[in-house]
Write a protein that holds these residues in place. Structure first.
Motif, short mmCIF file in Angstrom:
data_model
loop_
_atom_site.label_atom_id
_atom_site.label_comp_id
_atom_site.label_asym_id
_atom_site.label_seq_id
_atom_site.Cartn_x
_atom_site.Cartn_y
_atom_site.Cartn_z
N PHE A 65 0.81 -1.21 0.00
CA PHE A 65 0.00 0.00 0.00
C PHE A 65 0.84 1.27 0.00
O PHE A 65 0.56 2.22 -0.74
N GLU A 66 1.88 1.35 0.82
CA GLU A 66 2.61 2.60 1.00
C GLU A 66 3.74 2.80 -0.02
O GLU A 66 4.49 3.77 0.08
N ALA A 102 -7.94 2.56 9.02
CA ALA A 102 -7.84 2.73 7.56
C ALA A 102 -8.81 3.80 7.08
O ALA A 102 -8.46 4.64 6.24
N THR A 103 -10.02 3.79 7.62
CA THR A 103 -11.02 4.80 7.24
C THR A 103 -10.59 6.19 7.67
O THR A 103 -10.73 7.17 6.92
N ALA A 145 -7.81 7.44 5.45
CA ALA A 145 -8.34 7.80 4.14
C ALA A 145 -8.94 9.20 4.16
O ALA A 145 -8.70 10.02 3.26
N SER A 170 -6.35 7.28 -0.77
CA SER A 170 -7.57 7.37 0.03
C SER A 170 -8.62 6.38 -0.47
O SER A 170 -9.23 5.65 0.32
N THR A 223 -8.04 3.70 -2.19
CA THR A 223 -7.53 2.35 -1.94
C THR A 223 -7.79 1.94 -0.50
O THR A 223 -8.20 0.81 -0.21
N LEU A 224 -7.58 2.87 0.43
CA LEU A 224 -7.86 2.57 1.83
C LEU A 224 -9.34 2.25 2.05
O LEU A 224 -9.68 1.29 2.74
N GLN A 251 -8.46 -1.67 1.67
CA GLN A 251 -7.93 -1.98 2.99
C GLN A 251 -9.01 -2.09 4.06
O GLN A 251 -9.05 -3.06 4.82
N ALA A 252 -9.87 -1.09 4.15
CA ALA A 252 -10.83 -1.03 5.26
C ALA A 252 -11.90 -2.12 5.18
O ALA A 252 -12.42 -2.55 6.22
#
Length: 296
Positions: A20-21, A128-129, A132, A180, A182-183, A187-188
């Protein structure tokens, strides 16, 4: 939807799927090493320029990330490849092995499992939210240093200050909107890897799970995957955190090369396969001895 990729070397293909990063640059040490004897392809996920970074969150998703591996392969006329993923990319690589069973000849999942243990699920989704929303409001420049200083990067900072600085500088070049989205969409909301245990128990592709011994959530998940996937092996790297291929690139390359070599010569298998092979060999030997004894 356009996905940016870079390709180096000739031979059997390896697809690298980033975390992700970071982006495809996180695989530089691996591409320099493996492109001597393999065709190495690394691409930027959607949301990571120069790949497209759509405004709409609907253009993102953990399922879409899995299908994008197939899209890259089809776009390059590759029907089968080794797939190497880190963190978010490891999640996608493992599910690619489930959904595209003929596409993955071997899978390396490095640092797989953040947010998967039951004890982490609520915090993972909430954090994660929140990140974002902060990225969308403040932008990547305001958040890059804090993100690079996260606990998952502490080992990298101490082991390789220059490598960590390069990582932090590249982070500033990412799209806040893409990260954002993607998160929020990957992710979230992605399911825990534990939710796929039944499917993983039927997985045929050889798998190498690579994890640092200080990467606790991923260590627990990797042990679960090792006990579930029939043809999985695990390599635990000592004194290492989440960014295993960045922290210990030489050791990582050696382990991955050994794994690929074993798979390619047909020596990678789980215990039941080996036991059946030994049993067949013993039966053949016994039959041969009986036949020999019956000769006049």
């Amino acid at each position: 939807m356009k996905l940016y990729f870079e390709e180096y070397g000739r031979g059997y293909p390896i697809i690298f799927v980033h975390e992700f990063e970071s982006d495809l640059h996180s695989w530089e040490a691996q591409i320099r090493y493996f492109s001597r004897s393999y065709r190495c392809i690394a691409y930027n996920a959607r949301g990571y320029p120069p790949s497209d970074a759509p405004d709409s969150p609907a253009a993102y998703g953990w399922e879409i990330a899995v299908h994008d591996i197939d899209a890259v392969m089809r776009g390059l006329s590759i029907s089968r490849a080794h797939v190497v993923g880190s963190s978010m990319g490891a999640y996608a690589a493992l599910l690619f092995g489930l959904w595209y069973r003929e596409g993955a000849s071997a899978i390396v999942a490095a640092g797989a499992g953040l947010g998967s243990p039951a004890s982490d699920r609520e915090n993972w989704s909430r954090n994660a939210t929140a990140l974002a929303r902060t990225l969308a409001a403040r932008g990547i420049d305001a958040m890059a240093e804090k993100m690079a200083g996260h606990s998952t990067r502490i080992r990298l900072k101490h082991k390789d200050p220059k490598g960590w600085q390069d990582f932090a500088e590249r982070l500033k070049q990412h799209s806040a909107r893409g990260m954002s989205n993607t998160l929020l969409q990957c992710q979230a909301v992605r399911p825990s890897l534990y939710d796929f245990r039944d499917q993983f128990s039927q997985m045929k592709a050889p798998v190498l799970l690579a994890v640092g011994d200080e990467d606790d959530p991923c260590l627990d998940t990797s042990l679960m995957l090792k006990s579930t996937i029939p043809s999985a092996g695990i390599w635990v790297c000592p004194n290492t955190g989440h960014a295993i291929n960045l922290e210990e690139p030489a050791a990582f390359n050696v382990q991955v090369e050994r794994f690929f070599s074993t798979v390619e010569r047909g020596g990678w298998g789980h215990f039941d396969q080996l036991r059946q092979s030994v049993s067949r060999h013993e039966n053949s030997t016994a039959a041969g001895l009986t036949f020999d004894g019956a000769l006049p």
